[in-house]
Design an enzyme around this catalytic site. Structure first.
Site, mmCIF file in Angstrom:
data_model
loop_
_atom_site.group_PDB
_atom_site.id
_atom_site.type_symbol
_atom_site.label_atom_id
_atom_site.label_comp_id
_atom_site.label_asym_id
_atom_site.label_seq_id
_atom_site.Cartn_x
_atom_site.Cartn_y
_atom_site.Cartn_z
ATOM 1 N N GLY A 148 0.825 -1.193 0.000
ATOM 2 C CA GLY A 148 0.000 0.000 0.000
ATOM 3 C C GLY A 148 0.864 1.249 0.000
ATOM 4 N N CYS A 149 0.248 2.378 -0.310
ATOM 5 C CA CYS A 149 0.999 3.639 -0.414
ATOM 6 C C CYS A 149 1.472 4.123 0.953
ATOM 7 C CB CYS A 149 0.159 4.693 -1.124
ATOM 8 S SG CYS A 149 -1.517 4.880 -0.484
ATOM 9 N N TYR A 150 0.575 4.207 1.920
ATOM 10 C CA TYR A 150 0.994 4.601 3.266
ATOM 11 C C TYR A 150 2.044 3.647 3.843
ATOM 12 C CZ TYR A 150 -2.798 8.086 3.929
ATOM 13 O OH TYR A 150 -3.638 9.175 3.860
ATOM 14 N N THR A 152 4.239 1.831 2.324
ATOM 15 C CA THR A 152 5.527 2.014 1.663
ATOM 16 C C THR A 152 6.308 3.142 2.319
ATOM 17 O OG1 THR A 152 4.766 1.143 -0.467
ATOM 18 C CG2 THR A 152 6.647 2.637 -0.511
#
Length: 345
Positions: A148-150, A152
């Site tokens: 996921g972006c967060y 990462t």
């Protein structure tokens, strides 16, 4: 490598097209979207006119499995686990950008996502696709669960400190902020211009689905059970994530000492830029790129470490990292096709 994208009409799909369209060792063979099949991708994204004129096709048509070697799934959580296994069984490498295969514990997925989890055999075989953690496993994977972006931004920001046991993992607090593109392209009340402009909103307090993903990685890094405080915010910009993270130090250390630890940890990482001591990164400085920039400080008065990490949520937080994983599968340099200078201003 012949590539296909399932969910090609979303923001993640559009970014995958941008990178794959200029990748020297990959060709886009197939774009799939249930809602827009029969149309051209340039109808959905006019900026692709003259650059990418592929037809959008349907997932269930004949012969798809004969046309591709790798499939990217840029679909909502809950969809991929239903459609991906049939492609996996045909020997196609699968890179999933949804959250369906990131959590190893199926009950954790059920709790945090509120959906029926994927089959245990697929959860066990899936490799968590953060190259800076699992590079060797990614190279031989059949199924890659793109982070996921967060997570990462959070994991890369805290990895050196947790690995070296210089912070109390149970004290980690993550204050995270994301641009509106993280909410996807589907219209909703929450991403209307009049709702987000000149406004900052915290959301999903204590229940965001990325919490267990971050904790899972921190557990693997520390060997201990970790419970974090994570608060996401939506801010009025298109792209970017900033994680401001706080943790108690296990002993007195200077910022210079910790800075050296971070530089040593990431000295060979192509997409991690540890900023000079005293320099704090901003989201604009990684815009459109696959970089994660990290800055740090130490509050000696409270003996706390402060980490700032920034990424572009659609690139290192999604499509760029997926291409980085494909490069590992192909045995190519990780920077191939995604070694772009950030866009500024």
């Amino acid at each position: 490598m012949k590539a296909g994208i399932v969910g090609a009409n979303g923001y993640g799909g559009a970014e995958l097209i941008r990178f794959l369209n200029q990748h020297p060792y990959a060709d886009i063979e197939l774009l799939i979207s249930h809602s827009t099949s029969g149309k051209k991708i340039s109808e959905q994204y006019p900026h692709l006119r003259g650059l990418a004129e592929w037809d959008i096709e349907d997932l269930h048509q004949e012969g798809i499995t004969d046309r591709v070697e790798v499939l990217f799934f840029a679909t909502p959580a809950g969809v991929t686990k239903e459609v991906l296994p049939s492609f996996l069984e045909k020997g196609i490498k699968c890179i999933d950008l949804s959250g369906d295969f990131r959590l190893k514990d199926s009950e954790s997925y059920r709790k945090w996502y509120g959906k029926t989890p994927a089959k245990e055999e697929h959860l066990k075989s899936a490799v968590y696709g953060l190259p800076e953690l699992n590079r060797d496993s990614i190279k031989t994977a059949e199924l890659i669960a793109n982070p996921g972006c967060y997570p990462t931004a959070a994991i890369l920001g805290m990895k050196p400190a947790i690995q070296a046991s210089i912070v109390e993992a149970k004290t980690i607090i993550i204050d995270a902020k994301s641009g509106i593109s993280g909410a996807g392209r589907s219209p909703s009340m929450g991403n209307l211009f009049s709702e987000v402009n000149e406004n900052i909103q915290a959301y999903k307090l204590c229940r965001h689905q990325h919490i267990p993903e971050i904790e899972q990685a921190f557990h693997e890094l520390s060997g201990k059970d970790v419970a974090i405080m994570f608060t996401p915010h939506l801010i009025p910009m298109t792209r970017g994530i900033m994680c401001t993270m706080y943790a108690d130090l296990t002993r007195e250390m200077t910022a210079a000492e910790i800075h050296e630890l971070y530089k040593e940890t990431y000295k060979d990482e192509l997409f991690i830029r540890v900023r000079p001591l005293g320099e704090i990164p901003a989201t604009k400085e990684v815009y459109g790129s696959n970089y994660c920039d990290i800055g740090l400080s130490v509050d000696q008065r409270t003996n706390k470490l402060i980490i700032i990490s920034v990424i572009d949520n659609l690139v290192k937080g999604a499509a760029g990292q997926a291409i980085q994983n494909m490069n590992l599968l192909g045995g190519w340099n990780e920077q191939t096709g995604i070694h772009h200078t950030p866009v500024y201003p």
